[in-house]
Design a protein around this motif. Structure first.
Motif, short mmCIF file in Angstrom:
data_model
loop_
_atom_site.label_atom_id
_atom_site.label_comp_id
_atom_site.label_asym_id
_atom_site.label_seq_id
_atom_site.Cartn_x
_atom_site.Cartn_y
_atom_site.Cartn_z
N LYS A 82 0.80 -1.21 -0.06
CA LYS A 82 0.13 -0.01 -0.15
C LYS A 82 0.94 1.20 -0.08
O LYS A 82 0.72 2.04 -0.84
CB LYS A 82 -1.10 0.00 1.25
N LYS A 83 1.90 1.23 0.88
CA LYS A 83 2.72 2.50 1.14
C LYS A 83 3.19 2.82 -0.39
O LYS A 83 3.76 4.18 -0.88
CB LYS A 83 3.64 2.71 2.27
N GLU A 84 3.85 1.65 -0.92
CA GLU A 84 4.50 1.89 -2.16
C GLU A 84 3.62 2.24 -3.32
O GLU A 84 3.98 3.21 -4.17
CB GLU A 84 5.34 0.58 -2.47
N ARG A 85 2.27 1.94 -3.18
CA ARG A 85 1.41 2.00 -4.21
C ARG A 85 0.98 3.44 -4.07
O ARG A 85 0.78 4.12 -5.09
CB ARG A 85 0.13 1.02 -3.98
N TRP A 86 0.79 4.12 -2.84
CA TRP A 86 0.64 5.44 -2.77
C TRP A 86 1.49 6.30 -3.40
O TRP A 86 1.25 7.68 -4.00
CB TRP A 86 0.70 5.76 -1.10
N ILE A 87 2.77 6.08 -3.41
CA ILE A 87 3.88 7.06 -4.24
C ILE A 87 3.21 7.05 -5.81
O ILE A 87 3.31 8.37 -6.20
CB ILE A 87 5.39 6.57 -4.10
N PHE A 88 2.99 5.94 -6.38
CA PHE A 88 2.51 5.82 -7.61
C PHE A 88 0.99 6.61 -7.87
O PHE A 88 1.10 7.37 -8.86
CB PHE A 88 2.47 4.59 -8.10
N CYS A 89 0.33 6.44 -6.81
CA CYS A 89 -1.03 7.05 -7.01
C CYS A 89 -0.80 8.46 -6.72
O CYS A 89 -1.55 9.68 -7.59
CB CYS A 89 -1.76 6.64 -5.62
N GLY A 90 0.17 9.23 -5.96
CA GLY A 90 0.62 10.65 -5.97
C GLY A 90 0.93 10.93 -7.34
O GLY A 90 0.55 12.43 -7.77
N MET A 91 1.93 10.47 -8.14
CA MET A 91 2.34 10.76 -9.37
C MET A 91 1.15 10.56 -10.36
O MET A 91 1.14 11.51 -11.26
CB MET A 91 3.32 9.76 -9.92
N VAL A 92 0.31 9.72 -10.20
CA VAL A 92 -0.90 9.73 -11.01
C VAL A 92 -1.76 10.96 -10.99
O VAL A 92 -2.11 11.63 -12.01
CB VAL A 92 -1.58 8.56 -10.95
N ILE A 93 -1.76 11.47 -9.70
CA ILE A 93 -2.49 12.86 -9.48
C ILE A 93 -2.09 13.90 -10.14
O ILE A 93 -2.69 14.72 -11.01
CB ILE A 93 -2.89 13.05 -7.95
N LEU A 94 -0.63 13.96 -10.03
CA LEU A 94 0.16 15.00 -10.87
C LEU A 94 0.00 15.06 -12.19
O LEU A 94 -0.37 15.94 -12.71
CB LEU A 94 1.52 15.02 -10.34
N ALA A 95 0.28 13.97 -12.63
CA ALA A 95 0.17 13.59 -14.18
C ALA A 95 -1.23 13.86 -14.72
O ALA A 95 -1.43 14.48 -15.68
CB ALA A 95 0.72 12.27 -14.81
N ALA A 96 -2.19 13.14 -14.18
CA ALA A 96 -3.58 13.66 -14.41
C ALA A 96 -3.72 15.09 -14.67
O ALA A 96 -4.59 15.52 -15.48
CB ALA A 96 -4.66 12.93 -13.74
N ASN A 97 -3.76 15.85 -13.55
CA ASN A 97 -3.95 17.16 -13.58
C ASN A 97 -3.22 17.97 -14.49
O ASN A 97 -3.53 18.96 -15.19
CB ASN A 97 -3.66 17.77 -12.23
N SER A 98 -1.87 17.71 -14.82
CA SER A 98 -1.12 18.43 -15.85
C SER A 98 -1.50 17.90 -17.22
O SER A 98 -1.60 19.10 -17.90
CB SER A 98 0.38 17.83 -15.52
N GLY A 99 -2.05 16.68 -17.23
CA GLY A 99 -2.57 16.19 -18.57
C GLY A 99 -3.77 17.01 -18.97
O GLY A 99 -4.05 17.34 -19.93
N GLY A 100 -4.56 17.34 -17.85
CA GLY A 100 -5.68 17.79 -18.27
C GLY A 100 -5.69 19.20 -18.58
O GLY A 100 -6.92 19.73 -19.02
N ALA A 101 -4.62 20.03 -18.51
CA ALA A 101 -4.45 21.46 -18.40
C ALA A 101 -4.22 21.93 -19.83
O ALA A 101 -4.61 23.14 -20.07
CB ALA A 101 -3.57 22.15 -17.53
N TRP A 102 -3.71 21.03 -20.75
CA TRP A 102 -3.32 21.58 -22.04
C TRP A 102 -4.23 21.40 -23.32
O TRP A 102 -4.02 21.58 -24.36
CB TRP A 102 -2.14 21.21 -22.37
N THR A 103 -5.57 20.81 -22.85
CA THR A 103 -6.36 20.36 -24.08
C THR A 103 -7.92 20.89 -23.56
O THR A 103 -8.27 20.81 -22.43
CB THR A 103 -6.69 18.99 -24.45
N PRO A 104 -8.73 21.32 -24.42
CA PRO A 104 -10.20 21.64 -24.15
C PRO A 104 -11.03 20.64 -23.33
O PRO A 104 -12.02 21.15 -22.68
CB PRO A 104 -10.77 22.27 -25.48
#
Length: 476
Positions: free
Chosen positions: A165-187
């Motif tokens: 779980k704790k290791e998976r949380w690190i990946f989940c944190g990066m998923v949040i960052l990548a999802a929000n960054s990816g959502g910002a540059w297209t309509p």
């Protein structure tokens, strides 16, 4: 009455931000807030309209002479109910119908297992390589679909391939960052960019070309830093864990067809708007209608599939998160009420007078979006500033500064970036963060300690990249 309306909005805002503490759905608060502000306005309209909306009020009476004999209070009620509410409702309904159509298409692909066409191809067990693959996949998938759906999809995938779980949380944190960054540059990547795009503050081509690099850097910098904190050894877990049985009786070829149709339909929307000039909600409804016809034909040709195992579009409607739709509606109506009484115009004048720097203003908005929902922040900004015409820019006292607020101007582009990416700074600052928090039970304190600084570094990296772009292009 204006002070009471502002106070009510602030209280409602706080209740929305504290949703998980008070255990009241934020959609319920937003709907009550939106309707209450309009009730307050309509009972104080005669004391507000003459000063704030005098020109529109006079025009309304000129085209409705039958109201001229009514008392002023009655005239104001007619103006608000038959003109202003209709005007603002027309703007909000476009966003609501767009969201309904897009959410239905995404849900349709998901319920048929269409996304497995891609996720099943992720085979590596090297932690660093897996982190990079998942981050880039999330970044681009979020740009096509939306950050919320992508975050859910990737979190469920991580639950299958990383057992600790704790290791998976690190990946989940990066998923949040990548999802929000990816959502910002297209309509279509984030609800705030959808709002700006539908209102024509930004266009598809400019949004992609101007914000792609800043958004990419906002993900890459934290990703590069995080990579060095991971053990490069292979994970001990098997390739797939807790695999849920498929709930669809469609064949792999049919699932692939549904996936291709769904993604193509979403990509088609900005193309439709560019070609026809019609509002985006018509494009998404056209795409949904075409997919709906395909699904009806598919199931009619498969009588071997029991009705209970079919996922027709009419069934998928029941799976849409209606509370999310109502939340957006309530917030947008609340903000439009403040706009109608002139509050947002006064705020914009204050910011122009006291701050007078679109980079600073947007950076502050982005930081605020990590604490409170970015939808009302962007809706408020849209209400504060009009899109000036070329003639208005030339006639202004500061043409260069006024041009920042033109269509595809610096203010709107940076607003799309900051409101989207800034939400990553705290886990409660974005829909993607909240949903991952709910699925994985990630604590606020853990995210603050492990991810927030990375998100902040990425956030300012993207802003710096955008500033450098404008400096090189001579637009500062």
């Amino acid at each position: 009455m204006v002070a009471l309306m502002v106070s009510t909005f602030v209280i409602g805002y706080l209740l929305i931000a504290l949703e998980h503490k008070i255990q009241i759905n934020k959609a319920a608060v937003a709907v009550v807030l939106g309707m209450s502000l309009w009730v307050m306005y309509i009972y104080a309209g005669d004391s507000l309209i003459k000063g704030v909306n005098s020109e529109d009020f006079s025009h309304f009476l000129s085209i409705n002479p039958e109201y001229a004999a009514l008392p002023l209070a009655k005239q104001c009620i007619k103006f608000i109910s038959e003109s202003q509410i209709i005007h603002y409702l027309g703007e909000q309904v476009q966003i609501i119908f767009y969201l309904i159509g897009a959410m239905t298409i995404v849900e349709l692909v998901d319920v048929h297992g269409g996304f497995s066409c891609i996720t099943d191809r992720i085979k590596t067990r090297n932690k660093r390589k897996l982190l990079w693959i998942l981050s880039f996949f999330t970044f681009f998938m979020s740009a096509i679909l939306d950050n919320l759906t992508t975050a859910i999809l990737m979190t469920m995938l991580l639950r299958k391939i990383i057992p600790v779980k704790k290791e998976r949380w690190i990946f989940c944190g990066m998923v949040i960052l990548a999802a929000n960054s990816g959502g910002a540059w297209t309509p279509t990547g984030d609800v705030t960019t959808i709002m700006l795009w539908i209102n024509e503050n930004v266009t598809t081509a400019a949004l992609i070309t101007e914000l792609f690099l800043p958004s990419l850097l906002s993900m890459l910098v934290p990703l590069a830093i995080l990579t060095f904190s991971l053990d490069a050894s292979d994970a001990d877990a098997p390739a797939i864990l807790n695999e849920a049985p498929s709930t669809t009786a469609t064949t792999p070829a049919e699932r692939m067809s549904i996936f291709v149709l769904g993604v193509s339909g979403l990509i088609f929307i900005p193309v439709f708007k560019a070609i026809t000039g019609l509002p985006p909600f018509m494009g998404v409804m056209l795409a949904l209608g075409a997919i709906w016809v395909f699904m009806e034909i598919l199931y009619d040709r498969r009588p071997d599939i029991p009705r209970a195992q079919q996922h027709r579009v009419s069934d998928v409607f029941a799976r849409i998160d209606l509370s999310t739709i109502l939340f957006f509606f309530g917030i947008l109506m609340a903000v439009s009420a403040l706009q109608a009484v002139g509050v947002l115009a006064e705020v914009s004048k204050f910011l122009d007078r006291e701050v007078h720097n679109v980079y600073v203003i947007n950076t502050i908005i982005g930081a605020m979006s990590s604490i409170v929902d970015n939808v009302p922040l962007v809706a408020g900004a849209m209400g504060m500033y009009d899109i000036p015409t070329h003639a208005e820019i030339l006639a202004s006292a500061e043409p260069a500064y006024t041009a920042y607020y033109a269509q595809d101007g610096v203010f709107w582009q940076l607003l799309a970036y900051c409101a989207g990416v800034g939400g990553s700074i705290l886990i409660i600052g974005s829909a993607a963060g909240v949903v991952v928090m709910g699925i994985e039970k990630i604590t606020f304190a853990w995210y603050l300690k492990k991810v927030s600084l990375l998100a902040l570094i990425g956030y300012f990296s993207g802003i710096g990249t955008y500033v450098l772009q404008n400096l090189l292009l001579g637009r500062l």
